[in-house]
Design a protein around this motif. Sequence first.
Motif, mmCIF file in Angstrom:
data_model
loop_
_atom_site.group_PDB
_atom_site.id
_atom_site.type_symbol
_atom_site.label_atom_id
_atom_site.label_comp_id
_atom_site.label_asym_id
_atom_site.label_seq_id
_atom_site.Cartn_x
_atom_site.Cartn_y
_atom_site.Cartn_z
ATOM 1 N N GLU A 73 0.826 -1.210 0.000
ATOM 2 C CA GLU A 73 0.000 0.000 0.000
ATOM 3 C C GLU A 73 0.860 1.259 0.000
ATOM 4 O O GLU A 73 0.526 2.246 -0.659
ATOM 5 C CB GLU A 73 -0.939 -0.001 1.218
ATOM 6 N N ASP A 74 1.981 1.208 0.741
ATOM 7 C CA ASP A 74 2.887 2.363 0.749
ATOM 8 C C ASP A 74 3.376 2.661 -0.664
ATOM 9 O O ASP A 74 3.399 3.809 -1.102
ATOM 10 C CB ASP A 74 4.111 2.068 1.643
ATOM 11 N N MET B 21 0.704 4.154 -2.807
ATOM 12 C CA MET B 21 0.463 5.569 -2.495
ATOM 13 C C MET B 21 1.577 6.448 -3.053
ATOM 14 O O MET B 21 1.325 7.552 -3.540
ATOM 15 C CB MET B 21 0.352 5.769 -0.984
ATOM 16 N N ALA B 22 2.808 5.959 -3.000
ATOM 17 C CA ALA B 22 3.930 6.706 -3.567
ATOM 18 C C ALA B 22 3.717 6.885 -5.070
ATOM 19 O O ALA B 22 3.958 7.952 -5.634
ATOM 20 C CB ALA B 22 5.247 5.964 -3.298
ATOM 21 N N LEU C 244 0.808 6.886 -6.640
ATOM 22 C CA LEU C 244 -0.283 7.841 -6.842
ATOM 23 C C LEU C 244 0.238 9.269 -6.733
ATOM 24 O O LEU C 244 -0.178 10.152 -7.480
ATOM 25 C CB LEU C 244 -1.386 7.619 -5.805
ATOM 26 N N ALA C 245 1.169 9.475 -5.783
ATOM 27 C CA ALA C 245 1.720 10.818 -5.595
ATOM 28 C C ALA C 245 2.539 11.228 -6.817
ATOM 29 O O ALA C 245 2.535 12.383 -7.219
ATOM 30 C CB ALA C 245 2.566 10.869 -4.332
ATOM 31 N N PRO D 127 -3.541 13.070 -8.943
ATOM 32 C CA PRO D 127 -4.799 12.554 -8.402
ATOM 33 C C PRO D 127 -5.777 11.978 -9.422
ATOM 34 O O PRO D 127 -6.806 11.465 -9.034
ATOM 35 C CB PRO D 127 -5.413 13.783 -7.722
ATOM 36 N N ARG E 272 -7.207 7.102 -12.432
ATOM 37 C CA ARG E 272 -8.292 6.218 -12.014
ATOM 38 C C ARG E 272 -7.891 4.728 -12.079
ATOM 39 O O ARG E 272 -8.216 3.950 -11.190
ATOM 40 C CB ARG E 272 -9.515 6.460 -12.897
ATOM 41 N N ARG F 33 -5.571 3.916 -9.262
ATOM 42 C CA ARG F 33 -6.336 3.831 -8.021
ATOM 43 C C ARG F 33 -6.947 2.449 -7.876
ATOM 44 O O ARG F 33 -7.012 1.875 -6.801
ATOM 45 C CB ARG F 33 -7.431 4.889 -8.058
#
Lengths: 212, 212
Positions: free
Chosen positions: A60-61, A64-65, A67-68, A72, A75, A78
């Motif tokens: 998950e980390d 998220m990295a 995604l950053a 944003p 899709r 995500r």
Amino acid sequence: MRMKFHEQLDELTDRLASMCRLAGDAVRAATDALVRADLPLAERVFDLNEQIEELRGPCEDLAMALLALQGPVARDLRQVVTGVHLVSRMGGLVQHVAESVRRRHPEHVASGEAEEVLSQMGRVAAELAGLAERVLRTHDLELAAEIGRRDDELDDLHRRLLALIEDPAWTGSIPAAVDVTLLGRFYERFGDHTVTVGRRVISLVSGEQMTP
Amino acid sequence: MRMKFHEQLDELTDRLASMCRLAGDAVRAATDALVRADLPLAERVFDLNEQIEELRGPCEDLAMALLALQGPVARDLRQVVTGVHLVSRMGGLVQHVAESVRRRHPEHVASGEAEEVLSQMGRVAAELAGLAERVLRTHDLELAAEIGRRDDELDDLHRRLLALIEDPAWTGSIPAAVDVTLLGRFYERFGDHTVTVGRRVISLVSGEQMTP
């Protein structure tokens, strides 16, 4: 930046693949435990599930990295992130199978044809996890389609299982019917999750291919 | 930037609250449909579930925008993001209840005491969705604890339901046992999801309070 993104994406799908492999090992162990009423093998499922959960955080980390890096609006990306959740859920479902084995031990949870169908469902579920793993590692569109076909097979087995216990000829008890109902549902949901994981990877990969 | 973050966070939790309210409406409709074998009411559940799914996309967009503002390490925030998935899953579970009603119509899915316990489970599940909605809107730690207590009540009802169908005195058929087993599980999972949503909001809010 772009390079880094792709490297990290590959690492993410590789880690998800490892989670899928563990889920496959777990569903195989749980099904063997079910068929043999084997308690140590059921306990092994809990270990495997712990290993899945240990991979979840770092996975998950990384997501998220990513995604950053991507911003944003990604899709598809995500959807891969929530894919981590799905594979973790697969582990949880398998754990329910192992819990049934433990609860009924030394009795068998199921018997006769129901046990046989559950055993087949377990085999197909393990193969589905293996396919999801390979789709994550190879991004192969053909293999992703194969997941859908094999999951149809799992759904057929599930229908056969329910028909079996709802048949007036069935001689099992109500508690056994309850167990078999829930076990069938766990395997069916496990299969659904592999289909979703496969579909998401494909949508991510084809999105990437369209915008190189 | 900080201000914008808090405004967006409030908007996200408000939207999640609206999803919870719809899930509560849906579980109420599904349970009434179950008790009355009421087909139009079961159809209403599908509409409500569609409304939940319509809120899901914008809610996830907002969550991703928030993650981009906050950076990749916001573990609590990430948990709220996956909270969107949980509320959507609540809608899916309720839909399964409505599908049972439709499948057995014009017969009742359950009868006698089992129907009564399911009806109570539906009432508690709707209250849990209402509590989750209020926790999302108010960030009230007391209310979040209340979710846990009410969910214990749901678990007790679930155990009572299983004991009921596993009792040798039970006169229902195996297909009825299968239906009741699955329905009980749907309500139980629905409750678990409200607990998780509540817990995540609290962990996010208390994290925010610790680093003002």
